[in-house]
Scaffold this motif. Structure first.
Motif, short mmCIF file in Angstrom:
data_model
loop_
_atom_site.label_atom_id
_atom_site.label_comp_id
_atom_site.label_asym_id
_atom_site.label_seq_id
_atom_site.Cartn_x
_atom_site.Cartn_y
_atom_site.Cartn_z
N ALA A 12 0.83 -1.20 0.00
CA ALA A 12 0.00 0.00 0.00
C ALA A 12 0.87 1.25 0.00
O ALA A 12 2.01 1.24 0.44
CB ALA A 12 -0.90 0.00 1.23
N ALA A 13 0.32 2.34 -0.52
CA ALA A 13 1.03 3.62 -0.51
C ALA A 13 1.27 4.05 0.93
O ALA A 13 0.41 3.87 1.79
CB ALA A 13 0.20 4.67 -1.24
N PRO A 14 2.45 4.61 1.24
CA PRO A 14 2.79 4.98 2.62
C PRO A 14 1.84 6.03 3.20
O PRO A 14 1.47 7.00 2.52
CB PRO A 14 4.21 5.55 2.50
CG PRO A 14 4.74 5.00 1.22
CD PRO A 14 3.56 4.87 0.31
N ARG A 15 1.45 5.82 4.44
CA ARG A 15 0.61 6.77 5.16
C ARG A 15 1.11 6.85 6.61
O ARG A 15 1.93 6.04 7.04
CB ARG A 15 -0.86 6.34 5.16
CG ARG A 15 -1.47 6.18 3.78
CD ARG A 15 -2.90 5.67 3.88
NE ARG A 15 -3.82 6.70 4.34
CZ ARG A 15 -5.11 6.48 4.64
NH1 ARG A 15 -5.60 5.25 4.57
NH2 ARG A 15 -5.89 7.46 5.03
N ILE A 16 0.60 7.81 7.33
CA ILE A 16 0.89 7.95 8.76
C ILE A 16 -0.39 7.68 9.53
O ILE A 16 -1.45 8.23 9.20
CB ILE A 16 1.42 9.36 9.08
CG1 ILE A 16 2.76 9.59 8.36
CG2 ILE A 16 1.58 9.55 10.59
CD1 ILE A 16 3.22 11.02 8.42
N MET A 131 -4.32 -0.40 10.39
CA MET A 131 -3.46 0.70 9.93
C MET A 131 -2.31 0.19 9.07
O MET A 131 -1.98 0.78 8.04
CB MET A 131 -2.93 1.48 11.14
CG MET A 131 -3.97 2.35 11.80
SD MET A 131 -3.24 3.44 13.05
CE MET A 131 -4.48 4.75 13.05
N VAL A 132 -1.68 -0.89 9.51
CA VAL A 132 -0.57 -1.45 8.74
C VAL A 132 -1.05 -1.88 7.36
O VAL A 132 -0.39 -1.61 6.34
CB VAL A 132 0.07 -2.62 9.50
CG1 VAL A 132 1.07 -3.36 8.62
CG2 VAL A 132 0.76 -2.12 10.77
N LYS A 133 -2.19 -2.54 7.29
CA LYS A 133 -2.73 -2.98 5.99
C LYS A 133 -3.12 -1.81 5.11
O LYS A 133 -3.14 -1.94 3.88
CB LYS A 133 -3.92 -3.91 6.23
CG LYS A 133 -3.52 -5.28 6.77
CD LYS A 133 -4.72 -6.15 7.07
CE LYS A 133 -4.27 -7.52 7.58
NZ LYS A 133 -5.43 -8.37 8.00
N ALA A 134 -3.43 -0.66 5.74
CA ALA A 134 -3.79 0.53 4.97
C ALA A 134 -2.56 1.30 4.52
O ALA A 134 -2.68 2.34 3.87
CB ALA A 134 -4.69 1.44 5.80
N GLY A 135 -1.35 0.81 4.88
CA GLY A 135 -0.12 1.43 4.41
C GLY A 135 0.58 2.30 5.43
O GLY A 135 1.57 2.97 5.09
N CYS A 136 0.13 2.30 6.66
CA CYS A 136 0.77 3.15 7.68
C CYS A 136 2.12 2.55 8.08
O CYS A 136 2.18 1.52 8.75
CB CYS A 136 -0.13 3.28 8.91
SG CYS A 136 -1.69 4.14 8.59
N ASP A 137 3.19 3.22 7.69
CA ASP A 137 4.52 2.77 8.10
C ASP A 137 5.04 3.57 9.28
O ASP A 137 6.15 3.36 9.75
CB ASP A 137 5.50 2.83 6.92
CG ASP A 137 5.63 4.22 6.32
OD1 ASP A 137 4.99 5.16 6.83
OD2 ASP A 137 6.38 4.37 5.35
N LYS A 138 4.21 4.50 9.77
CA LYS A 138 4.48 5.26 10.99
C LYS A 138 3.16 5.39 11.73
O LYS A 138 2.14 5.69 11.12
CB LYS A 138 5.05 6.63 10.68
CG LYS A 138 6.35 6.64 9.89
CD LYS A 138 6.79 8.07 9.62
CE LYS A 138 8.07 8.11 8.80
NZ LYS A 138 7.85 7.62 7.42
N GLN A 170 7.03 -4.04 10.85
CA GLN A 170 6.65 -3.21 11.98
C GLN A 170 6.81 -1.73 11.65
O GLN A 170 7.89 -1.30 11.23
CB GLN A 170 7.51 -3.58 13.19
CG GLN A 170 7.04 -3.01 14.51
CD GLN A 170 7.94 -3.48 15.64
OE1 GLN A 170 9.10 -3.07 15.74
NE2 GLN A 170 7.41 -4.34 16.48
N PRO A 171 5.75 -0.94 11.84
CA PRO A 171 5.86 0.50 11.57
C PRO A 171 6.69 1.21 12.64
O PRO A 171 6.81 0.72 13.76
CB PRO A 171 4.41 0.98 11.61
CG PRO A 171 3.72 0.00 12.50
CD PRO A 171 4.39 -1.32 12.26
N ALA A 172 7.25 2.34 12.28
CA ALA A 172 7.87 3.20 13.28
C ALA A 172 6.77 3.71 14.20
O ALA A 172 5.62 3.85 13.79
CB ALA A 172 8.58 4.37 12.60
N ALA A 173 7.11 3.99 15.46
CA ALA A 173 6.07 4.33 16.43
C ALA A 173 6.50 5.45 17.36
O ALA A 173 7.68 5.57 17.71
CB ALA A 173 5.69 3.10 17.25
#
Length: 340
Positions: A12-16, A131-138, A170-173
């Motif tokens: 997925a495209a990156p999102r926050i 959120m991860v599946k929606a592209g959230c890498d943060k 794992q996204p940044a947090a």
């Protein structure tokens, strides 16, 4: 992602992500719904820190055989029957909807706002997974607790970190610090007091915070200090004399000593002293819930009136008030610095 091979997993495209966390709520008021919720809540080592071998037989065998009935009856008195959910769930949804609107205006579709509950549904793990599946890498994690406590802020963070452990990528947090002494938060509290009281100064404003064992304070938990400072800053912002605001603690559980004074005892004592007009506010709760709608407006109000009190004014939590949403939006923006 046109450079990926045809058999590569979809990316997925990156999102926050901005994940709002509240305490939690049972799914319904029946015995088994209440038991599941209370079991999860009271099994949390941050809430009850007794050894598991000692506590679980008491909890599962004695407490959870009776307490779901009484707690369910209490929830029924405040339940949002139209939406078939607790007021905490309704209000949290309203807060998140308002924050989504603000985020869309400020950052477009780059920021995804969602919510979770520490206990019950939607779970923290399910929200993180969404959120991860929606592209959230943060992901920015915001527990809705102005004052820090191990049994609120810390356990919410614990659950967030556990959810991250389940993710392959794992996204940044980041987690949000307590905001009990922010000027804009104090302004929002003061505004709610001024509106509820029409600008008048009450004989007493009781600032009732959720309780915790005194032992936790002695072990280094800063919650008591955060509560005292919130009350002091609120009084100073309102321009009131010392002694008008009293800081108290509610929701005592078990036999050991908790932070004092206890709200239910304190309001009764005020009435016996001849202070028959008081107002009560709950600065530790960001959303009205069982502790405010049933405990304060039920048990605590009754204790005051039974002791001779005449006028009891409850000042609602900040909920989805525009000033509260302004505060949360500003906090989110500050904590997204460097990410967006």
């Amino acid at each position: 992602m046109s450079h990926l091979s045809a058999d590569h997993p979809k990316v997925a495209a990156p999102r926050i992500g901005v994940l709002i966390a509240n305490l939690g709520t049972p799914d319904a008021t029946d015995y088994w719904s209440m038991r599941r919720y209370l079991s999860e809540f009271l099994s949390d080592k941050r809430v009850i820190d007794l050894p598991r071998w000692k506590w679980q037989p008491i909890l599962q065998g004695i407490i959870l055989s009776k307490r779901p009935f009484t707690s369910g009856a209490n929830y029924k008195t405040i339940w949002n029957n139209e939406a078939n959910e607790s007021p905490l769930m309704t209000i949290t949804k309203e807060q998140v909807a308002a924050l989504r609107d603000r985020a869309a205006t400020l950052w477009g579709d780059r920021v995804m706002v969602d919510f979770c509950m520490r206990y019950g549904n939607p779970s923290t793990a399910s929200a993180v997974d969404r959120m991860v599946k929606a592209g959230c890498d943060k992901i920015l994690f915001l527990p809705l607790y102005p004052q820090y406590a191990g049994a609120t802020s810390a356990t919410a963070n614990d659950q967030f970190f556990r959810a991250l452990m389940q993710q392959t990528w794992q996204p940044a947090a980041r987690t949000v610090a307590p905001y009990f002494d922010r000027a804009d938060y104090i302004d929002a509290l003061a505004g709610s007091v001024e509106r509820a009281l029409g600008g008048r100064v009450p004989k007493k404003l009781v600032a009732s915070y959720h309780g915790m064992p005194k032992r936790y304070l002695m072990q280094g938990d800063p919650y008591h200090c955060h509560c005292q400072k919130t009350s002091r800053l609120l009084r100073e912002r309102l321009g009131w004399d010392k002694g008008v605001i009293d800081t108290t603690f509610q929701s005592v559980f078990g036999r050991e000593e908790w932070l004092k004074p206890y709200t239910v005892e304190h309001v009764a004592e005020l009435a016996r002293q001849g202070i028959t007009e008081i107002a009560v506010i709950s600065p530790a709760f960001s959303s009205d819930c069982i502790e405010t709608l049933e405990e304060i407006q039920g048990e605590i109000r009754e204790a005051f009136e039974h002791a001779g009190g005449k006028e009891f004014t409850y000042i609602p939590c900040l909920n989805a008030d525009a000033a509260h949403i302004d505060v949360l939006t500003t906090i989110i923006g500050e904590n997204l610095t460097g990410w967006i």
